[in-house]
Design a protein around this motif. Structure first.
Motif, PDB file in Angstrom:
ATOM      1  N   ASP A  26      53.569  -7.635  30.275  1.00  0.00           N
ATOM      2  CA  ASP A  26      54.629  -6.630  30.862  1.00  0.00           C
ATOM      3  C   ASP A  26      54.974  -5.620  29.628  1.00  0.00           C
ATOM      4  O   ASP A  26      55.161  -4.533  29.129  1.00  0.00           O
ATOM      5  CB  ASP A  26      55.734  -7.160  31.658  1.00  0.00           C
ATOM      6  N   ILE A  27      55.473  -6.451  28.410  1.00  0.00           N
ATOM      7  CA  ILE A  27      56.163  -5.926  27.238  1.00  0.00           C
ATOM      8  C   ILE A  27      55.138  -5.003  26.398  1.00  0.00           C
ATOM      9  O   ILE A  27      55.500  -3.802  26.098  1.00  0.00           O
ATOM     10  CB  ILE A  27      56.428  -6.971  26.314  1.00  0.00           C
ATOM     11  N   GLU A  69      52.690  -3.707  27.943  1.00  0.00           N
ATOM     12  CA  GLU A  69      52.323  -2.367  28.662  1.00  0.00           C
ATOM     13  C   GLU A  69      53.656  -1.597  28.753  1.00  0.00           C
ATOM     14  O   GLU A  69      53.151  -0.210  28.800  1.00  0.00           O
ATOM     15  CB  GLU A  69      51.931  -2.939  30.163  1.00  0.00           C
ATOM     16  N   ALA A  70      54.615  -1.804  28.604  1.00  0.00           N
ATOM     17  CA  ALA A  70      55.801  -1.152  28.462  1.00  0.00           C
ATOM     18  C   ALA A  70      55.649  -0.401  27.432  1.00  0.00           C
ATOM     19  O   ALA A  70      55.937   1.030  27.148  1.00  0.00           O
ATOM     20  CB  ALA A  70      57.202  -1.879  28.650  1.00  0.00           C
ATOM     21  N   ALA A  71      55.193  -0.907  26.100  1.00  0.00           N
ATOM     22  CA  ALA A  71      54.951  -0.211  25.013  1.00  0.00           C
ATOM     23  C   ALA A  71      53.981   0.739  25.035  1.00  0.00           C
ATOM     24  O   ALA A  71      53.983   1.874  24.615  1.00  0.00           O
ATOM     25  CB  ALA A  71      54.665  -1.181  23.874  1.00  0.00           C
ATOM     26  N   ARG A  72      52.856   0.504  25.930  1.00  0.00           N
ATOM     27  CA  ARG A  72      52.029   1.518  26.084  1.00  0.00           C
ATOM     28  C   ARG A  72      52.503   2.632  26.680  1.00  0.00           C
ATOM     29  O   ARG A  72      51.902   3.863  26.139  1.00  0.00           O
ATOM     30  CB  ARG A  72      50.794   0.700  26.742  1.00  0.00           C
ATOM     31  N   MET A  73      53.211   2.374  27.888  1.00  0.00           N
ATOM     32  CA  MET A  73      53.807   3.521  28.470  1.00  0.00           C
ATOM     33  C   MET A  73      54.527   4.506  27.570  1.00  0.00           C
ATOM     34  O   MET A  73      54.664   5.773  27.708  1.00  0.00           O
ATOM     35  CB  MET A  73      54.654   3.062  29.476  1.00  0.00           C
ATOM     36  N   ASP A  74      55.322   3.548  26.555  1.00  0.00           N
ATOM     37  CA  ASP A  74      56.236   4.406  25.686  1.00  0.00           C
ATOM     38  C   ASP A  74      55.646   5.224  24.646  1.00  0.00           C
ATOM     39  O   ASP A  74      56.209   5.743  23.629  1.00  0.00           O
ATOM     40  CB  ASP A  74      57.251   3.389  25.132  1.00  0.00           C
ATOM     41  N   GLY A  75      54.211   5.121  24.659  1.00  0.00           N
ATOM     42  CA  GLY A  75      53.510   5.783  23.603  1.00  0.00           C
ATOM     43  C   GLY A  75      53.362   5.085  22.067  1.00  0.00           C
ATOM     44  O   GLY A  75      53.322   5.925  21.131  1.00  0.00           O
ATOM     45  N   VAL A  76      53.618   3.859  22.370  1.00  0.00           N
ATOM     46  CA  VAL A  76      53.336   2.991  21.109  1.00  0.00           C
ATOM     47  C   VAL A  76      52.028   2.737  20.627  1.00  0.00           C
ATOM     48  O   VAL A  76      51.272   2.176  21.646  1.00  0.00           O
ATOM     49  CB  VAL A  76      54.177   1.659  21.097  1.00  0.00           C
ATOM     50  N   GLN A 103      51.233   0.006  15.915  1.00  0.00           N
ATOM     51  CA  GLN A 103      52.767  -0.184  15.927  1.00  0.00           C
ATOM     52  C   GLN A 103      53.154  -1.302  17.019  1.00  0.00           C
ATOM     53  O   GLN A 103      54.228  -2.176  16.646  1.00  0.00           O
ATOM     54  CB  GLN A 103      53.256   1.082  16.430  1.00  0.00           C
ATOM     55  N   HIS A 126      55.626  -3.897  15.105  1.00  0.00           N
ATOM     56  CA  HIS A 126      57.022  -4.063  15.594  1.00  0.00           C
ATOM     57  C   HIS A 126      57.206  -4.758  16.954  1.00  0.00           C
ATOM     58  O   HIS A 126      58.274  -5.364  17.056  1.00  0.00           O
ATOM     59  CB  HIS A 126      57.409  -2.741  16.084  1.00  0.00           C
ATOM     60  N   LEU A 127      56.184  -5.438  17.707  1.00  0.00           N
ATOM     61  CA  LEU A 127      56.393  -6.425  18.637  1.00  0.00           C
ATOM     62  C   LEU A 127      55.924  -7.694  18.580  1.00  0.00           C
ATOM     63  O   LEU A 127      56.444  -8.551  18.613  1.00  0.00           O
ATOM     64  CB  LEU A 127      55.838  -5.354  20.146  1.00  0.00           C
ATOM     65  N   PRO A 169      56.716  -9.670  15.167  1.00  0.00           N
ATOM     66  CA  PRO A 169      58.297 -10.286  15.287  1.00  0.00           C
ATOM     67  C   PRO A 169      58.125 -11.347  16.559  1.00  0.00           C
ATOM     68  O   PRO A 169      58.826 -12.435  16.299  1.00  0.00           O
ATOM     69  CB  PRO A 169      59.010  -9.078  15.530  1.00  0.00           C
ATOM     70  N   LEU A 170      57.639 -11.089  17.398  1.00  0.00           N
ATOM     71  CA  LEU A 170      57.796 -11.982  18.670  1.00  0.00           C
ATOM     72  C   LEU A 170      56.951 -13.272  18.464  1.00  0.00           C
ATOM     73  O   LEU A 170      57.358 -14.304  19.038  1.00  0.00           O
ATOM     74  CB  LEU A 170      57.300 -11.309  19.892  1.00  0.00           C
TER      75      LEU A 170
END
Lengths: 369, 273
Positions: free
Chosen positions: B166-167, B169-176, B180, B184-185, B188-189
């Protein structure tokens, strides 16, 4: 803000069809709720609109432009996930500003937008916290905030309240409704909870097994369900469904035989209804009431006192259960044999295979819708 | 209450016994390293004696310890870096874009670890000979990388899979963009996981003896080859061998204990969630 149009949209997996051709037009600033039982395809449909699932047939238009092949990040939509999907290693402020930061927006502008979203969502005091230190409701607000700062064409919500407890769910429901008014945005909201659908939607889309069952305003669906599925799904407690046969049909009224000696006369008539044809009578629990004599008889098996109202569960002679919703006064005791009358003008009628039969009459329900 | 105390005591004793059994060879090696050659073979073994550092002096003068140690460091870190470079994109693809054959591929990779290395010694030796990789650090880096790659991919795969889809996918929706997302995700995770994977790869590579002894000699030999050189034709010198072993084990033990918390955290990451 935006309009969304779905023309015969399909989703075909290798083995089965998840979405079997959906036509829908979402108008600007509308709050549309997709509702249906689990596995009906509502989330899949939302993810297809988002661009997270490929559309295998039909067209999706966003503001009139075909968007099937536009990647999710360029559709200009924002999505709020059931699991919140917050970035766990970032603070609330960083979470909300991440998309803008990645897009190269100036720091000052990000701060302004995040501050504005935080004000709308009452998150100002939590901006420096990590998601791990937030409650479920706060996390959900951050997820919404992340969507708001991007100023999207439309908001997509995928069962956003399912992970919250009941009290919080009611509160968030009200907040979302307020947010819809404040942001003046197009919103598509997926839920399996018909109460959420009824309370928030401008229009409800009922889905079942990948097919669109009915689209309409909450009250339209409540009073004039298109079929038995919608009738059973919308409204709690469920609509009572009683098997019956047409006894006689004349110009002004339709007489039904309930099979146990009882009969009901409905106002209005439909040309196709020949005597003897099997039908299903749909009765909302609140349209039934206790009476000395009436067409329905049964024994009270369960009583639920909810304070302002009470639910009586009756067992009829054939073993069917009927639910009656009354005010708080006590009308019957457990084990008591009772009779019910019905406000026939509020009754729905379905064919044996589940389609609604609209009796031509002056329907007060239609006037409401 | 009393009964559970008794049981607790029994478990404590058992734990100590097991710990001592595991530790015993190391203890023995440590003790022997500080004995004279005569004391080292004495029966019954001496527990109390006058310690000497002579063995270390001999061990260092007979072979150049620092040369081998430097090789060990280069090979351990080099092979780990190379393995990570290959495994990171591989594990990323398998965790987030699995195909129908991903599971089979992972199993196949793991199955290569079930083969005894000696089974491929001759072909590898000949390949190395033809390519001029015998007794080179590059060759050893390569072979250690290949040895550790399945484990490294598996570990990274499971760490990546623990990151909710989901994280991303959320980033994809956010245009990342994918790059990136990685920077950034994902990194670090997954950093605790990547770190413990790297630590394990370093330790495995440091301790790897079979290929080092068979494919290298004086130039590219690691500390494992250094130890082996003490079991020489003129006879076994237990005390000197032990001193050499202490010199070999000590750096990685220190390294391991310094990074222990990170290791345990990483290795139990998925299990305790």
């Amino acid at each position: 803000m935006a309009t969304l149009t779905l023309n015969g949209v399909r989703k075909k997996y290798e083995r089965f069809d998840a979405i079997k051709g959906v036509d829908l037009a979402v108008t600007d600033r509308e709050f549309v709720v997709f509702v249906g039982p689990s596995g009906c395809g509502k989330s899949t449909l939302l993810r297809m609109i988002a661009g997270l699932e490929e559309i295998t047939g039909g067209d999706l238009l966003i503001d009139g432009v075909r968007a099937n092949d536009i990647p999710p990040d360029r559709r200009g939509l924002a999505m709020v996930f059931q699991s919140y999907a917050l970035y766990p290693h970032m603070t609330v402020a960083e979470n909300m500003g991440f998309a803008l930061r990645m897009a190269g927006v100036a720091k000052a502008e990000i701060a302004t937008k995040v501050g504005e979203a935080a004000r709308i969502l009452q998150l100002e005091k939590l901006l420096d916290r990590r998601p791990g230190k937030l409650s479920g409701g706060q996390r959900q607000r951050v997820a919404i905030g992340r969507a708001i700062v991007r100023n999207p064409k439309a908001f997509l919500f995928d069962e956003p309240l399912s992970n919250l407890d009941a009290a919080l769910r009611v509160q968030m429901r009200i907040e979302l409704a307020r947010l819809h008014q404040e942001l003046n945005a197009t919103m598509i909201y997926v839920t399996h909870d018909q109460v959420e659908a009824m309370t928030m939607a401008d229009r409800i889309v009922v889905l079942n097994a990948g097919k669109l069952e009915q689209v309409g305003s909450p009250l339209e669906l409540y009073h004039n369900p298109a079929n038995i599925f919608v009738a059973g799904f919308i409204g709690a407690p469920k609509m009572n469904l009683v098997d019956a046969k047409v006894a006689a049909a004349s110009a002004g009224e339709t007489r039904l035989d309930l099979g146990d000696g009882g009969g009901v006369v409905l106002p209005g008539a439909e040309a196709g209804l020949a005597p003897g044809s099997p039908v299903v009578l749909g009765l909302r629990p609140e349209t039934l009431s206790f009476a000395a004599t009436g067409p329905f008889r049964g024994i009270v098996r369960v009583i639920e006192h909810l304070g302002g109202e009470s639910l009586y569960y009756l067992e009829r002679a054939g073993g069917d259960t009927m639910v009656v919703k009354t005010g708080e006064a006590v009308f019957a005791r457990l084990g008591e044999s009772v009779s019910l009358t019905v406000r026939t003008e509020r009754a729905s009628l379905f064919t044996a295979d589940g389609k609604a039969i609209g009796l031509r009459r002056d329907n007060p329900a239609r006037a409401v819708a | 209450m009393k009964k559970s105390n008794g049981r607790k005591f029994a478990y404590t004793v058992l734990a100590w016994v097991v710990a001592l059994l595991v530790f015993f060879p190391i203890l023995w090696m440590l003790l022997t390293a500080f004995k004279t050659e005569k004391q080292a073979v004495e029966v019954p073994p001496l527990l109390f004696f006058h310690p000497t550092l002579a063995n270390f002096a001999v061990a260092n003068s007979r072979e150049n310890y620092l040369h081998f140690a430097a090789n060990s460091v280069i090979v351990a870190f080099g092979s780990t870096a190379l393995a990570l470079m290959i495994a990171l994109p591989a594990a990323y693809a398998m965790a987030f874009f699995p195909g129908r054959r991903t599971k089979d591929l992972l199993m196949w990779m793991l199955s290569t670890k079930m083969l005894p290395p000696v089974g491929v010694l001759v072909p590898i030796y000949i390949i190395f000979q033809r390519l001029g990789l015998l007794d080179t650090r590059a060759g050893l880096v390569l072979i250690d990388t290949l040895m550790n790659l399945p484990i490294v991919v598996w570990m990274l795969f499971s760490f990546f899979r623990d990151i909710p889809g989901d994280i991303l996918e959320a980033a994809r929706m956010d245009g990342v963009t994918p790059r990136q997302q990685m920077v950034h995700l994902l990194v670090p995770l997954a950093l605790p996981g990547i770190a413990s994977t790297a630590l394990l790869a370093i330790i495995l590579s440091w301790n790897e003896a079979f290929w080092s002894i068979n494919l290298t000699a004086a130039h590219a030999g690691t500390l494992a080859a250094y130890i082996a050189s003490f079991s020489s034709p003129e006879g076994l010198f237990w005390a000197k061998l032990s001193a050499a072993s202490v010199l070999t084990v000590a750096p990685i033990m220190v390294f391991g204990s310094l990074t222990q918390r990170q290791m345990v955290r990483g290795l139990t990451f998925g299990a305790v969630k």
